[in-house]
Design a protein around this motif. Structure first.
Motif: not given
Ligand SMILES: *Cc1c(COP(=O)(O)O)cnc(C)c1O
Length: 394
Positions: A122-130
């Motif tokens: 969830a962290t990296v999805c937020a970071l990339m807007g996915l």
């Protein structure tokens, strides 16, 4: 003997891709592209930059002086607990989110047991807007409320798996079903060195930054880039794979993998796969796993949620069977004691998973002044409630 994956996706007898026909195109797309993408300068530049600026790498290789004095050896702690989000898992999710982008994927799915991998995803999805969808067993959702809250704050949708035992393996089934139904726009981020080829190798390569840094840091501190031993706990085996990676084929370096014995190997409540497991297929790869005589997967148990897994990745099954790795299992009680000891000796509160690796020094004897690197996979904040109950700290 070679301990890396071969062209067919095997580590010795273990690995491969045992998947339903309908999943084949997804896995094949990844297999055909992952090495090429990982080697692109572009990809490496972005990956290294995020590891540095976002995750906070390199993590220190800390000489644990008081801990070392107690055991008469030189113990270095690789401080993965200082990574953003509190553990090594983010190294892999950063790598895989970049991989997903290069493959043109817009939607990310993951499964999670204790919620740590769900949070890292969830962290990296937020970071990339996915878009991020995390499958999680209904029972785990009830047990792991803080991580469910974290995922929601980070914008993920958490979907309960309500079939079977309502835990990790049911969440995995749901994630696989989702991927079959969404083959073109979705990437499935697996959280450890498990799953069908190429996942174990891809995840090991993303985590291999750990031993890459250890080599440089040890060279600076000890004048040589290899320790006598490297020690790590094994759930699925990703932090261990990362810590071992650049030493796999250097037989001067002893490799020690530490599993959870739970309440004791013979109690029926453990996760000591090397001691109890037999060859079988789980999550799409052939490996060692705990199972009944008729091949039903046994429900694992450990006080640490991250080690509570009925198998190990195929790399570790091979390290065990070939004898390259030494496997030790540690009970709940010994892990908890070792965790508290690190607090008292070094002012570091470790994750209970990592405490298993720290516990080996009570019984496993080393030569005086041996240099031993322990991978401190995560910090103990997430385990505070377990520590409070166990030591009656309230
Ligand atoms: C998830 C986790 C583990 C176990 O996973 P591996 O894939 O075996 O590394 C170990 N330590 C911590 C802190 C974890 O969060």
């Amino acid at each position: 003997m070679n301990y890396n994956v071969d062209e067919k996706g095997y580590y010795g007898d273990f690995g491969g891709a045992y998947i339903p026909e309908m999943l084949y195109p997804n896995v094949e797309e990844l297999r055909q592209n992952y090495l090429r993408i990982m080697q692109e300068t572009d990809f490496q530049k972005e990956f290294q930059e995020l590891l540095r600026e976002y995750v906070g790498r390199p993590t220190p290789l800390y000489f644990a002086k008081r801990f070392s004095e107690k055991y008469g050896i030189k113990v270095y702690l690789k401080r993965e607990d200082l990574c953003h989000t509190g553990a090594h898992k983010v190294n892999n999710t950063i790598g895989q989110i970049l991989m997903a982008q290069k493959l043109g994927k817009k939607r990310i799915i993951a499964e999670t047991g204790a919620g740590q991998h769900g949070v890292a995803t969830a962290t990296v999805c937020a970071l990339m807007g996915l878009e991020c969808i995390v499958y999680m067993g209904e029972i785990d959702i009830a047990r792991q409320a803080p991580n469910v809250a974290r995922m929601k704050m980070l914008g993920a949708t958490v979907i309960p798996a309500t079939s079977g035992s309502k835990t990790l393996k049911d969440a995995t089934n749901e994630a696989i079903r989702d991927w079959i139904n969404n083959p073109t726009d979705t990437h499935y981020i697996i959280g450890s060195v498990v799953g069908p080829h190429p996942y174990p190798d891809m995840v090991a390569r993303f985590q291999s930054v750990i031993s890459q840094e250890i080599k440089l840091q040890l060279q600076e501190k000890e004048g040589r880039d290899s320790p006598d031993y490297v020690v790590a706990c094994v759930g699925g085996g990703s932090n261990a794979a990362g810590a071992f990676f650049h030493y796999l084929n250097d037989e001067k370096v002893g490799i020690i993998a530490v599993e959870a014995a739970g309440k004791g190997i013979d109690t029926g409540e453990s996760a000591a796969t090397s001691a109890l497991g037999r060859e079988g297929i789980i999550h799409g790869s052939k490996t060692l796993l705990m199972q009944t005589d008729d091949g039903q997967i046994t429900e694992p148990y450990s006080i640490s949620a991250g080690l509570d897994y009925p198998g190990v990745g195929p790399m570790h099954a091979h390290l065990f069977r070939s004898g390259r790795g030494e496997f030790i299992s540690i009970t709940d009680d010994d892990a908890m004691k070792a965790g508290l000891q690190l607090c008292e000796l070094e002012g570091i509160i470790p994750a209970i998973e990592s405490s298993h690796a720290l516990a080996i020094f009570e019984d496993r004897k080393f030569k005086k002044d041996d240099v031993v690197v322990v991978n401190l996979s995560g910090r103990g904040d997430k385990d505070l409630n377990t520590y409070i109950k166990y030591f009656d700290l309230a």
